[in-house]
Design a protein around this motif. Structure first.
Motif, PDB file in Angstrom:
ATOM      1  N   ASP A 268       0.898  -0.584   0.027  1.00 20.17           N
ATOM      2  CA  ASP A 268      -0.047  -0.219  -0.049  1.00 20.17           C
ATOM      3  C   ASP A 268       0.960   1.229  -0.465  1.00 20.17           C
ATOM      4  O   ASP A 268       2.110   1.442   0.719  1.00 20.17           O
ATOM      5  CB  ASP A 268      -1.089  -0.049   1.502  1.00 20.17           C
ATOM      6  N   PHE A 269       0.532   1.911  -0.891  1.00 19.00           N
ATOM      7  CA  PHE A 269       1.618   2.932  -1.342  1.00 19.00           C
ATOM      8  C   PHE A 269       1.238   4.601  -0.218  1.00 19.00           C
ATOM      9  O   PHE A 269      -0.299   5.385  -0.031  1.00 19.00           O
ATOM     10  CB  PHE A 269       1.761   3.746  -2.352  1.00 19.00           C
ATOM     11  N   PRO A 270       2.371   4.700   0.514  1.00 17.85           N
ATOM     12  CA  PRO A 270       1.732   5.717   1.859  1.00 17.85           C
ATOM     13  C   PRO A 270       1.889   7.349   0.877  1.00 17.85           C
ATOM     14  O   PRO A 270       3.073   7.094   1.211  1.00 17.85           O
ATOM     15  CB  PRO A 270       2.556   5.510   3.212  1.00 17.85           C
ATOM     16  N   VAL A 271       0.825   8.268   1.252  1.00 13.47           N
ATOM     17  CA  VAL A 271       1.048   9.837   0.905  1.00 13.47           C
ATOM     18  C   VAL A 271       0.781  10.445   2.036  1.00 13.47           C
ATOM     19  O   VAL A 271      -0.645   9.730   3.157  1.00 13.47           O
ATOM     20  CB  VAL A 271       0.016  10.158  -0.261  1.00 13.47           C
ATOM     21  N   ALA A 272       0.554  11.445   1.901  1.00  7.48           N
ATOM     22  CA  ALA A 272       0.292  12.501   3.031  1.00  7.48           C
ATOM     23  C   ALA A 272      -0.508  13.227   2.147  1.00  7.48           C
ATOM     24  O   ALA A 272      -0.205  13.760   1.671  1.00  7.48           O
ATOM     25  CB  ALA A 272       1.549  13.288   4.151  1.00  7.48           C
ATOM     26  N   VAL A 273      -1.415  13.517   3.457  1.00  3.77           N
ATOM     27  CA  VAL A 273      -2.128  14.812   3.224  1.00  3.77           C
ATOM     28  C   VAL A 273      -2.877  14.926   4.690  1.00  3.77           C
ATOM     29  O   VAL A 273      -2.227  14.704   5.494  1.00  3.77           O
ATOM     30  CB  VAL A 273      -3.795  13.903   1.853  1.00  3.77           C
ATOM     31  N   TRP A 274      -3.829  15.771   4.274  1.00  2.00           N
ATOM     32  CA  TRP A 274      -4.979  16.399   5.763  1.00  2.00           C
ATOM     33  C   TRP A 274      -4.754  15.139   6.825  1.00  2.00           C
ATOM     34  O   TRP A 274      -4.493  15.345   7.596  1.00  2.00           O
ATOM     35  CB  TRP A 274      -5.987  16.756   5.797  1.00  2.00           C
ATOM     36  N   PRO A 275      -5.102  14.492   6.702  1.00  2.11           N
ATOM     37  CA  PRO A 275      -5.222  12.654   8.287  1.00  2.11           C
ATOM     38  C   PRO A 275      -3.490  13.103   8.240  1.00  2.11           C
ATOM     39  O   PRO A 275      -3.376  11.365   9.223  1.00  2.11           O
ATOM     40  CB  PRO A 275      -5.881  12.263   7.731  1.00  2.11           C
ATOM     41  N   GLY A 276      -3.216  13.039   7.481  1.00  2.00           N
ATOM     42  CA  GLY A 276      -1.157  13.022   7.961  1.00  2.00           C
ATOM     43  C   GLY A 276      -0.954  11.405   6.913  1.00  2.00           C
ATOM     44  O   GLY A 276      -1.562  11.531   5.943  1.00  2.00           O
ATOM     45  N   LEU A 277      -0.015  10.762   7.206  1.00  2.00           N
ATOM     46  CA  LEU A 277      -0.207   9.734   6.490  1.00  2.00           C
ATOM     47  C   LEU A 277      -1.215   8.763   5.929  1.00  2.00           C
ATOM     48  O   LEU A 277      -1.958   8.485   6.980  1.00  2.00           O
ATOM     49  CB  LEU A 277       0.723   8.564   6.670  1.00  2.00           C
ATOM     50  N   ALA A 278      -1.134   8.468   5.071  1.00  2.00           N
ATOM     51  CA  ALA A 278      -2.710   7.490   4.513  1.00  2.00           C
ATOM     52  C   ALA A 278      -2.467   7.290   2.816  1.00  2.00           C
ATOM     53  O   ALA A 278      -1.331   7.237   3.066  1.00  2.00           O
ATOM     54  CB  ALA A 278      -3.554   9.259   3.969  1.00  2.00           C
ATOM     55  N   HIS A 279      -3.878   5.806   2.471  1.00  2.00           N
ATOM     56  CA  HIS A 279      -3.732   5.614   1.143  1.00  2.00           C
ATOM     57  C   HIS A 279      -4.484   6.053   0.802  1.00  2.00           C
ATOM     58  O   HIS A 279      -5.994   6.292   0.940  1.00  2.00           O
ATOM     59  CB  HIS A 279      -3.763   4.736   1.988  1.00  2.00           C
ATOM     60  N   LEU A 280      -4.146   6.462  -0.468  1.00  2.00           N
ATOM     61  CA  LEU A 280      -5.153   6.716  -1.695  1.00  2.00           C
ATOM     62  C   LEU A 280      -6.076   5.312  -2.280  1.00  2.00           C
ATOM     63  O   LEU A 280      -5.646   4.386  -2.367  1.00  2.00           O
ATOM     64  CB  LEU A 280      -5.066   7.293  -2.527  1.00  2.00           C
ATOM     65  N   PRO A 281      -7.782   5.576  -1.962  1.00  2.00           N
ATOM     66  CA  PRO A 281      -8.679   4.209  -2.571  1.00  2.00           C
ATOM     67  C   PRO A 281      -8.216   4.028  -4.090  1.00  2.00           C
ATOM     68  O   PRO A 281      -8.059   5.104  -4.936  1.00  2.00           O
ATOM     69  CB  PRO A 281     -10.058   4.681  -2.503  1.00  2.00           C
ATOM     70  N   ASP A 282      -8.289   2.810  -4.491  1.00  2.00           N
ATOM     71  CA  ASP A 282      -8.253   2.799  -6.054  1.00  2.00           C
ATOM     72  C   ASP A 282      -9.402   2.646  -6.614  1.00  2.00           C
ATOM     73  O   ASP A 282      -9.578   1.374  -6.631  1.00  2.00           O
ATOM     74  CB  ASP A 282      -7.181   1.404  -6.518  1.00  2.00           C
ATOM     75  N   PHE A 283     -10.144   3.854  -6.827  1.00  2.00           N
ATOM     76  CA  PHE A 283     -11.485   3.956  -7.887  1.00  2.00           C
ATOM     77  C   PHE A 283     -11.152   3.248  -8.793  1.00  2.00           C
ATOM     78  O   PHE A 283     -12.617   3.418  -9.936  1.00  2.00           O
ATOM     79  CB  PHE A 283     -10.995   5.523  -7.277  1.00  2.00           C
ATOM     80  N   PHE A 284     -10.339   2.517  -9.280  1.00  2.00           N
ATOM     81  CA  PHE A 284     -10.314   1.873 -10.697  1.00  2.00           C
ATOM     82  C   PHE A 284     -10.610   0.592 -10.696  1.00  2.00           C
ATOM     83  O   PHE A 284     -11.300   0.131 -11.446  1.00  2.00           O
ATOM     84  CB  PHE A 284      -9.145   2.529 -11.517  1.00  2.00           C
ATOM     85  N   LYS A 285     -10.796   0.180  -9.202  1.00  2.00           N
ATOM     86  CA  LYS A 285     -11.659  -1.262  -8.997  1.00  2.00           C
ATOM     87  C   LYS A 285     -12.789  -1.242  -8.564  1.00  2.00           C
ATOM     88  O   LYS A 285     -13.320  -0.263  -7.323  1.00  2.00           O
ATOM     89  CB  LYS A 285     -10.510  -1.895  -8.029  1.00  2.00           C
ATOM     90  N   PRO A 286     -14.326  -1.941  -9.462  1.00  2.00           N
ATOM     91  CA  PRO A 286     -15.203  -1.974  -9.167  1.00  2.00           C
ATOM     92  C   PRO A 286     -15.745  -1.644  -7.680  1.00  2.00           C
ATOM     93  O   PRO A 286     -16.297  -1.629  -7.025  1.00  2.00           O
ATOM     94  CB  PRO A 286     -15.461  -3.004  -9.767  1.00  2.00           C
ATOM     95  N   GLU A 287     -15.020  -3.164  -6.930  1.00  2.00           N
ATOM     96  CA  GLU A 287     -15.355  -3.407  -5.194  1.00  2.00           C
ATOM     97  C   GLU A 287     -15.233  -1.850  -4.946  1.00  2.00           C
ATOM     98  O   GLU A 287     -15.170  -1.979  -3.345  1.00  2.00           O
ATOM     99  CB  GLU A 287     -14.877  -4.500  -4.834  1.00  2.00           C
ATOM    100  N   VAL A 288     -13.813  -1.242  -5.408  1.00  2.00           N
ATOM    101  CA  VAL A 288     -13.498  -0.146  -4.193  1.00  2.00           C
ATOM    102  C   VAL A 288     -14.471   0.597  -4.743  1.00  2.00           C
ATOM    103  O   VAL A 288     -15.119   1.681  -3.088  1.00  2.00           O
ATOM    104  CB  VAL A 288     -12.426   0.420  -4.189  1.00  2.00           C
TER     105      VAL A 288
END
Ligand code: MIG
Length: 630
Positions: A268-288
Motif C-alpha cells: 500500500d503506497f503511503p501519501v500524506a494529506v490532511w490526516p497525515g500518512l494515508a492511503h489512496l483508494p484505488d477507484f479503478f477497481k469496481p469493488e472499491v
C-alpha cells in the motif's frame, strides 16, 4: 457530424457514451497536420480565428495565445503563469470568423498539452505523452450546433436539486455545531436567504474520512434534523485519502481487502494529506467504488443530502518515498553552511517546496485496471472521475428517494453525468470575477452545467465591495456559495456594513431561481450552453469577437458583470437592440431600451444589470428566504 479516430491502444475512458465506429484516417480533416508518430497535431490559425473550450482553465474566454496542460492539479495559484487546474476538459472549438467551425475532443487520461498560438502565434499544437488516444472531430455549420452534437455524445449532465441553487455559506474553519448555528441564526436575524451550510474538513475526527468528531459535532443526527426543520441542508466535504491508523474501520477494511493503490512492490503506497500518512483508494477497481460509495450511507442515513468531494486530483502533500529523498538531500546542507552558492540554495528551496503534488509521486504508485497493473500517471486525470462515478451509483442504492447535491473539485469529461464541480481555490481578486466569467462557457461545452466559484474568493481577505461584485456574477451560476480559507477575514455577509444591499442581492437571486432553474434544465435536456460567448451567439458580427467580458445567459438574456475595483459602471456592447434592467432589488428596478452598439452604462455597487432581448422580458418570481418557500 462526429468522426472518431483511434490512435494506438488507448486506455478506455468513459467520456463518450455513444457507440461510434472508428473512421479511417484518410478522411481526417486536412487542416490537422500530424507528427509522424501521431502524438501531436497542429492547425494553422488565421488572424481572426478564435478558440473556445477547455473548461476549467486560466486566461480569457478566447483561449488563443497561451498554453494549457490537462493534468489535474491541486493548484492554489490561479495566476496567468500556471498551466493546469483541477480538471481536464479536452474539448476545444475552432471558430473561424465567417468560415469553418470545428470541434475537437482529445480523449486521453494522461497529460495533454494545448499550445494555442503561444509558441507560434499562428499555430495551435495539441500533444499527448504517448500516441494512444482517441480524437473526436466534430464538424457542422455553426459553433453552437457542433457543441450540441458533442454534448450529445458525452451524455446528459447531472441535474442538481433546486435547493442547490439556493445561497450556501461555507468556510474552512467552522469547528463545531455552534459555528454552523451562528451562520443560520445570523441569516435569520437579518432576514437573509440561506439554503445550505457547508462542513469543511474540521468536522472529522483527525481528518479521518467518514468520521465525525463526537465532541465538536455531538448529537449530529439531532443537529441535522434541527437544521432540516429550518430548511437548511448541511453539506460535508469528503476527501479520498484514508488515514493510516490500525483500528480505524475504513483503514482496516481497505488493508484487508486490498482496496488501496500499491507501490511498485505491491505494498500500500503511503501519501500524506490532511490526516497525515494515508492511503489512496484505488477507484479503478469496481469493488472499491462500491465500498467507498456505500460509506456515504453513514451520512445519508442521518439525513444528509449534499456532498462535496475535495482533494481528488488526487492531491498529495508528500509521499513517504519523496519525503525520505528530500530529507536526505536537505541533510547535506549542514556540510555547506560556509560554502553554499546561490544555485545550490535555490535547489534546496525547490526540494522543500516541490514536495507537494510532485510528478515523481504520481509515477510511483499503481492501479489495477481490469486485472492489469497500470502506473498512476498514465490515467491520472481519471482518478476523480472514477471516485465520483462510483459514489453516484451508490447514491441510487443508499438513498433511492433523494435528490443529492453533489460536486467535486477534480474532474474529467464524462463526470458531468454524475456531478457538478466548483472551480477550487481562487482568490479574493477582482480579476477572479473575470476568471469565472471566462470559465463558464468552456465548462458548459465540456458538459459541466452545475458549476460555480468560491464567491468572495477563497484565498486572502475580501473587501465589502469585492464581495458584492463577486456576488453579482455568482448570482447567475447554478452553484452560489460563499467560501473562504482558514485564517482569512470573516467573509459571511453579516460581517459587513451594507446589509440591506446584500439582502436585496440575495432576494434578487431567489427571485431569479425559478427562471435560472428552467434555463438550466433546458440546457441539460437539449445539450445547450447556459452561458454563451457573444462571438458564438452572433457569428456574423465582427465586433463580438472582441467581447470577452459579457455572456449570453439562456436564449434571451445577456450578463455584464463589473469586475474592476471602484468602477461605478462599464462599457458594454449590444449585439442587437435590448432592454437593460437596472435592478436594486426584485421590486426596485427600472428598464431602459437601448440600441445595438457600444454604450457606457452606470452600475452602482448595489445594482445589478441584466440585458434582455427586444420583445422579451425578465422573469422575476417572488423571492423567499429559502428555496423550499419559493
Ligand atoms: O488543502 O478542506 O479547495 O475549498 O476549504 C486544502 C480545506 C484543502 C481545498 C479546497 C478548499 C477547502 C480546503 N481544501
Amino acid at each position: 457530424m462526429v468522426s472518431k479516430f483511434v490512435f494506438g491502444n488507448p486506455i478506455r475512458t468513459k467520456a463518450v457514451i455513444e457507440e461510434i465506429a472508428p473512421a479511417d484516417f484518410s478522411i481526417m480533416n486536412p487542416l490537422l497536420k500530424f507528427s509522424e508518430d501521431k502524438s501531436s497535431f497542429t492547425i494553422d490559425l488565421l488572424p481572426d480565428d478564435s478558440i473556445y473550450g477547455l473548461g476549467e482553465s486560466l486566461h480569457g474566454m478566447n483561449k488563443r495565445g497561451f498554453i494549457y496542460v490537462s493534468n489535474n492539479t491541486d493548484q492554489v495559484h490561479h495566476d496567468e503563469n500556471q498551466y493546469s487546474l483541477y480538471g481536464s476538459h479536452n474539448f476545444v472549438l475552432l471558430n473561424r470568423f465567417k468560415g469553418l467551425k470545428l470541434g475537437l475532443f482529445v480523449d486521453y487520461p494522461a497529460k495533454t498539452t494545448f499550445d494555442i498560438g503561444f509558441t507560434d502565434k499562428d499555430v495551435m499544437k495539441v500533444s499527448v505523452e504517448e500516441p494512444d488516444y482517441t480524437l473526436y472531430v466534430v464538424e457542422g455549420d455553426s459553433a453552437l450546433s457542433i457543441i450540441t452534437e458533442f454534448r450529445k455524445i458525452i451524455g446528459k449532465s447531472y441535474k442538481a436539486p433546486l435547493w442547490g441553487f439556493g445561497y450556501g455559506q461555507s468556510r474552512w474553519g467552522y469547528k463545531c455545531t455552534e459555528d454552523i448555528l451562528k451562520v443560520v441564526e445570523e441569516h435569520k436575524r437579518l432576514n437573509l436567504p440561506l439554503d445550505s451550510v457547508y462542513m469543511d474538513i474540521d468536522y472529522m475526527q483527525d481528518y479521518a474520512v467518514f468520521t465525525i468528531n463526537p465532541e465538536r459535532y455531538h448529537y449530529f443526527e439531532d443537529f441535522v434534523k434541527k437544521m432540516k426543520e429550518e430548511h437548511i441542508h448541511l453539506v460535508p466535504a469528503i476527501d479520498p485519502a484514508v488515514k493510516r491508523l490500525k483500528g480505524y474501520f475504513v483503514y482496516d477494511e481497505g488493508v484487508e481487502n486490498n482496496y488501496f493503490c500499491k507501490d511498485e512492490e505491491g505494498n500500500d503506497f503511503p501519501v500524506a494529506v490532511w490526516p497525515g500518512l494515508a492511503h489512496l483508494p484505488d477507484f479503478f477497481k469496481p469493488e472499491v467504488k462500491k465500498w467507498f460509495g456505500q460509506k456515504y450511507k453513514l451520512f445519508t442515513d442521518v439525513g444528509i443530502d449534499g456532498f462535496w468531494n475535495d482533494m481528488n486530483e488526487p492531491a498529495i502533500f508528500y509521499s513517504s518515498k519523496s519525503i525520505k529523498a528530500a530529507a536526505d538531500k536537505l541533510a547535506t546542507l549542514k556540510d555547506k553552511t560556509e560554502t553554499l552558492n546561490l544555485s545550490e540554495l535555490w535547489d534546496y528551496l525547490d526540494t522543500a517546496s516541490g514536495l507537494a503534488n510532485n510528478a515523481e509521486d504520481y509515477k510511483s504508485f499503481y492501479h489495477e485496471i481490469d486485472g492489469k497493473k497500470v502506473r498512476h500517471d498514465r490515467v491520472h486525470n481519471l482518478y476523480a472521475f472514477n471516485m465520483v462515478e462510483g459514489i453516484s451509483k451508490e447514491f441510487k442504492e443508499i438513498a433511492p428517494d433523494k435528490e443529492i447535491l453533489f460536486f467535486s473539485r477534480s474532474s474529467y469529461v464524462g463526470q458531468h453525468r454524475y456531478s457538478g464541480i466548483w472551480t477550487g481555490d481562487n482568490s479574493s481578486y477582482y480579476s477572479h470575477i473575470k476568471l469565472i466569467l471566462s470559465q463558464l462557457p468552456g465548462l458548459n461545452m465540456n458538459g459541466f452545467l452545475y458549476v460555480g466559484a468560491d464567491t468572495g474568493g477563497f484565498a486572502f481577505n475580501v473587501s465589502e465591495p469585492l464581495l458584492m461584485r463577486f456576488m453579482q456574477i455568482s448570482m447567475f451560476t447554478p452553484l452560489f456559495r460563499n467560501h473562504c480559507a482558514l485564517g482569512c477575514r470573516d467573509q459571511e455577509i453579516y460581517n459587513f456594513k451594507d446589509i440591506d444591499s446584500f439582502r436585496n442581492m440575495l432576494n434578487l437571486r431567489y427571485a431569479l431561481i425559478p427562471e435560472l432553474y428552467r434555463i438550466y434544465n433546458d440546457c441539460i435536456e437539449n445539450s445547450k450552453l447556459m452561458f454563451t460567448p457573444l462571438a458564438l451567439a452572433y457569428p456574423d458580427d465582427r465586433a463580438c469577437l472582441d467581447v470577452d467580458d459579457q455572456l449570453m445567459l439562456g436564449d434571451d438574456y445577456m450578463i455584464v458583470p463589473v469586475y474592476e475595483a471602484n468602477a461605478t459602471g462599464r462599457y458594454v456592447y449590444l449585439p442587437e437592440d435590448m432592454t437593460a434592467y437596472v435592478l436594486k432589488s426584485d421590486k426596485d428596478y427600472k428598464t431602459v431600451n437601448m440600441e445595438k452598439g457600444y454604450h457606457h452604462i452606470d452600475i452602482a455597487l448595489n445594482e445589478l444589470v441584466i440585458f434582455v432581448k427586444k420583445g422579451k422580458e425578465l422573469k422575476l418570481s417572488k423571492p423567499a428566504n429559502n428555496t423550499a418557500l419559493l
